[in-house]
Every structure is written in structure tokens, then in C-alpha cells.
Design a protein around this motif. Sequence first.
Motif, PDB file in Angstrom:
ATOM      1  N   VAL A  15      -6.676   2.109  -9.424  1.00  0.00           N
ATOM      2  CA  VAL A  15      -7.657   2.314  -8.447  1.00  0.00           C
ATOM      3  C   VAL A  15      -7.308   2.379  -6.873  1.00  0.00           C
ATOM      4  O   VAL A  15      -6.729   1.726  -6.435  1.00  0.00           O
ATOM      5  CB  VAL A  15      -8.893   1.274  -8.620  1.00  0.00           C
ATOM      6  N   LYS A  16      -7.784   3.817  -6.400  1.00  0.00           N
ATOM      7  CA  LYS A  16      -7.471   3.985  -5.051  1.00  0.00           C
ATOM      8  C   LYS A  16      -8.115   3.141  -4.165  1.00  0.00           C
ATOM      9  O   LYS A  16      -9.568   3.078  -4.313  1.00  0.00           O
ATOM     10  CB  LYS A  16      -7.673   5.534  -4.743  1.00  0.00           C
ATOM     11  N   ILE A  17      -7.644   2.425  -3.101  1.00  0.00           N
ATOM     12  CA  ILE A  17      -7.931   1.743  -2.223  1.00  0.00           C
ATOM     13  C   ILE A  17      -7.268   1.978  -0.814  1.00  0.00           C
ATOM     14  O   ILE A  17      -6.378   2.409  -0.800  1.00  0.00           O
ATOM     15  CB  ILE A  17      -7.905   0.041  -2.370  1.00  0.00           C
ATOM     16  N   ILE A  18      -8.140   2.223   0.419  1.00  0.00           N
ATOM     17  CA  ILE A  18      -7.610   2.237   1.549  1.00  0.00           C
ATOM     18  C   ILE A  18      -8.002   1.272   2.443  1.00  0.00           C
ATOM     19  O   ILE A  18      -9.178   0.879   2.627  1.00  0.00           O
ATOM     20  CB  ILE A  18      -8.308   3.558   2.065  1.00  0.00           C
ATOM     21  N   ILE A  19      -6.853   0.660   3.080  1.00  0.00           N
ATOM     22  CA  ILE A  19      -6.978  -0.547   3.974  1.00  0.00           C
ATOM     23  C   ILE A  19      -6.173  -0.341   5.135  1.00  0.00           C
ATOM     24  O   ILE A  19      -5.054  -0.034   4.687  1.00  0.00           O
ATOM     25  CB  ILE A  19      -7.012  -1.870   2.872  1.00  0.00           C
ATOM     26  N   ASP A  20      -6.478  -1.043   6.296  1.00  0.00           N
ATOM     27  CA  ASP A  20      -5.553  -1.002   7.253  1.00  0.00           C
ATOM     28  C   ASP A  20      -4.996  -2.360   7.538  1.00  0.00           C
ATOM     29  O   ASP A  20      -5.873  -3.252   7.648  1.00  0.00           O
ATOM     30  CB  ASP A  20      -6.021  -0.784   8.754  1.00  0.00           C
ATOM     31  N   LEU A  21      -3.766  -2.767   7.330  1.00  0.00           N
ATOM     32  CA  LEU A  21      -3.182  -3.826   7.526  1.00  0.00           C
ATOM     33  C   LEU A  21      -2.500  -3.974   8.804  1.00  0.00           C
ATOM     34  O   LEU A  21      -1.678  -3.031   9.343  1.00  0.00           O
ATOM     35  CB  LEU A  21      -2.139  -4.146   6.371  1.00  0.00           C
ATOM     36  N   PRO A  22      -2.390  -5.159   9.459  1.00  0.00           N
ATOM     37  CA  PRO A  22      -1.305  -5.528  10.571  1.00  0.00           C
ATOM     38  C   PRO A  22      -0.029  -5.133  10.190  1.00  0.00           C
ATOM     39  O   PRO A  22       0.393  -5.578   9.034  1.00  0.00           O
ATOM     40  CB  PRO A  22      -1.791  -7.063  11.073  1.00  0.00           C
ATOM     41  N   GLY A  23       0.571  -4.757  10.995  1.00  0.00           N
ATOM     42  CA  GLY A  23       2.178  -4.587  10.610  1.00  0.00           C
ATOM     43  C   GLY A  23       2.913  -5.934  10.281  1.00  0.00           C
ATOM     44  O   GLY A  23       3.674  -5.755   9.222  1.00  0.00           O
ATOM     45  N   ASN A  24       2.408  -7.089  10.608  1.00  0.00           N
ATOM     46  CA  ASN A  24       3.359  -8.199  10.222  1.00  0.00           C
ATOM     47  C   ASN A  24       2.859  -8.462   8.801  1.00  0.00           C
ATOM     48  O   ASN A  24       3.492  -8.969   7.977  1.00  0.00           O
ATOM     49  CB  ASN A  24       3.037  -9.479  11.104  1.00  0.00           C
ATOM     50  N   LEU A  25       1.361  -8.380   8.507  1.00  0.00           N
ATOM     51  CA  LEU A  25       1.103  -8.584   7.084  1.00  0.00           C
ATOM     52  C   LEU A  25       1.518  -7.532   6.230  1.00  0.00           C
ATOM     53  O   LEU A  25       1.989  -8.119   4.845  1.00  0.00           O
ATOM     54  CB  LEU A  25      -0.406  -8.508   7.193  1.00  0.00           C
TER      55      LEU A  25
END
Length: 77
Positions: A15-25
Motif C-alpha cells: 500500500v502506497k504511503i507518503i510521509i516526510d521523516l526527519p533526516g535522523n529518523l
Amino acid sequence: MTRLKLGPIAEDKPVKIIIDLPGNLHRDLVAYAEILAKDTGQPVSDPKRLVVPMLQRFMATDRGFAKLRRGLPTPNP
């Protein structure tokens, strides 16, 4: 050996999901995937495949969530 909270990742329909993560995460997610691959002997093709099992594990072990969820009405299918 330290036990990870996740085991082998089950194959399932993606299932396609779009999420922005902090670089460190993101770096931690990549490192976790590498360690999990070594621990289980199964390569993790993409670290983002860890997100769903991690969320499932988190919610399954959150006692406060389980307690409050029991008080919610059951949705009709």
C-alpha cells in the motif's frame, strides 16, 4: 544478543504511503533495517517496509491505547 522488537517482515499486498521523516529518523530506520536483515537473515528490500510493522507493534503494546480502545464502539463492517 539483543532482541529486536520486530521479526521477519511478512509479505503482504503493498500500500502506497507518503510521509516526510526527519533526516535522523530516516537514518535510524535504515540502520534498523540493516540490523534486522543481519538478525533474521532476510534482506529488507526497502526500509519503509518497516513502518507498518513498527506501528502495529507500537499500538499492540500500548496499554493505554488498548484500554481506551475497548471503550470505543465496534465499527460495523
